[in-house]
Design a protein around this motif. Sequence first.
Motif, PDB file in Angstrom:
ATOM      1  N   GLU A   1      38.544  51.446  36.314  1.00 45.01           N
ATOM      2  CA  GLU A   1      39.092  52.074  35.101  1.00 45.01           C
ATOM      3  C   GLU A   1      40.558  52.445  35.269  1.00 45.01           C
ATOM      4  OE1 GLU A   1      36.161  54.391  32.502  1.00 45.01           O
ATOM      5  OE2 GLU A   1      35.362  54.646  34.529  1.00 45.01           O
ATOM      6  N   GLU A   2      40.959  52.619  36.544  1.00 41.51           N
ATOM      7  CA  GLU A   2      42.371  52.936  36.814  1.00 41.51           C
ATOM      8  C   GLU A   2      43.231  51.669  36.880  1.00 41.51           C
ATOM      9  OE1 GLU A   2      39.803  54.221  38.751  1.00 41.51           O
ATOM     10  OE2 GLU A   2      39.803  55.955  37.424  1.00 41.51           O
ATOM     11  N   GLY A   3      42.601  50.514  36.744  1.00 41.14           N
ATOM     12  CA  GLY A   3      43.369  49.265  36.722  1.00 41.14           C
ATOM     13  C   GLY A   3      43.503  48.592  38.082  1.00 41.14           C
ATOM     14  N   GLU A   4      42.873  49.161  39.113  1.00 37.96           N
ATOM     15  CA  GLU A   4      42.920  48.505  40.426  1.00 37.96           C
ATOM     16  C   GLU A   4      41.975  47.318  40.455  1.00 37.96           C
ATOM     17  OE1 GLU A   4      42.188  51.213  43.655  1.00 37.96           O
ATOM     18  OE2 GLU A   4      43.688  52.597  42.842  1.00 37.96           O
ATOM     19  N   SER A   5      42.447  46.214  41.003  1.00 41.28           N
ATOM     20  CA  SER A   5      41.628  45.005  41.032  1.00 41.28           C
ATOM     21  C   SER A   5      41.722  44.346  42.395  1.00 41.28           C
ATOM     22  CB  SER A   5      42.097  44.023  39.953  1.00 41.28           C
ATOM     23  OG  SER A   5      41.496  42.761  40.174  1.00 41.28           O
ATOM     24  N   PHE A   6      40.597  44.280  43.087  1.00 43.96           N
ATOM     25  CA  PHE A   6      40.566  43.631  44.391  1.00 43.96           C
ATOM     26  C   PHE A   6      40.875  42.144  44.245  1.00 43.96           C
ATOM     27  CE2 PHE A   6      37.857  42.093  48.095  1.00 43.96           C
ATOM     28  CZ  PHE A   6      38.898  42.245  48.995  1.00 43.96           C
TER      29      PHE A   6
END
Lengths: 234, 234
Positions: B38-43
């Motif tokens: 939800e914070e926009g972090e994407s592995f």
Amino acid sequence: MTGTLIGVGVGPGDPELVTLKAHRIIQGAKVIAYPSTEEGESFAREIVADYVPSGVVEIPIKIPMVAERYPSQVIYNEAYTCINHHLSFDQNVIVICQGDPFFFGSFMYLFSKFVNKVPIEVIPGITSLTACSAVSLRPLCARSDTVTVIPGNLNDNELEQALKGEGAFAIMKVGRHLDRLKSILERLGLFNRSTYISHATLANQVVAPLSKAPEIAPYFSMILIPSEDKYVTY
Amino acid sequence: MTGTLIGVGVGPGDPELVTLKAHRIIQGAKVIAYPSTEEGESFAREIVADYVPSGVVEIPIKIPMVAERYPSQVIYNEAYTCINHHLSFDQNVIVICQGDPFFFGSFMYLFSKFVNKVPIEVIPGITSLTACSAVSLRPLCARSDTVTVIPGNLNDNELEQALKGEGAFAIMKVGRHLDRLKSILERLGLFNRSTYISHATLANQVVAPLSKAPEIAPYFSMILIPSEDKYVTY
């Protein structure tokens, strides 16, 4: 000091389905080894032919196409001696493997001879499993599906056991077992869910419902049976 | 004319375990989508961050980390609308997927919405299955082994069923199921053959016999149980 034996997976056939890491390692190789026919043809080497460095030492491992293990044993012992020679001079030896080295890969035979004796590294490759799923546009598994990968050379009884239960199935190395596999899949009610794929990602690739598979399947062919709810929706 | 939805597998985490094809497609992308927190972090996006082109349109699919499906359903519907908008202007949309898009990949949810509506292409990626086998130096399967891939969230009964029989097993997404899985493997006599791996190919990778696994396992962890004759010899 001893060199490292590096098993490098180069994927199912499309030269672009090699990883950046495999590409870098092969480009910098001093010694490469790979399985080949007795005439010296090697599918694994063909995949990466464009960037095998000139002047590299090549060790083709010429596996005779016979069912008996005896000649292969001799060949692998010879390959061991030759590769070990290079390793003992602190030279890395890169073993080029179609698909993935540890997923039904021929690298296993060398690995078993060198394990615990020299440093070994394995670079994973794209397997035929996910390549076949991709080119047939059939998702293999999601969420709580199990996936069972089954070699086509099992006997009827073993195949029936392996094909029981839920989830997705992939039958590898279909080849001369095609007719037998068709009958078993029919009997188990899995025939209509089955997709036939050969030479995935290559120019001569075939993708078809199993009912429309050609009469003769090459060794490198697969039957995919994705899980029943094949399209996953939220 | 409509653009193509391209699901691109980018492997287990090491940025070098991306294929040349995935690299080329992402480098040339105009629109990319990927799952994110939800914070926009994407592995998935992190893996390829070095060559995401500047000026690319980005569509993060912000999946809330809750068990209920309801919010994800809304999020995927929104992503569908947005991606469809770009496709309708003849623009390809590249969906970046950790691992392989069709092997327990989140791409499945988009695929199910777009299949038979727009052109779709899938680029296979290195799976955690072969990555874990490689980094633990434990060959997964050879010759006539079967391989069963089992999600860790199955119930005890389902797990026992799936772990019966011969061949190799891989239990994915171990996470909070670690203790339960340990007991079951102990009961089935598989504990001593089991290797625990988390964060394969990343800096914080852990590889250990299951008896020495940490007490708390992250979601991205696996238990590998290679087939019994683990070293294959000719």
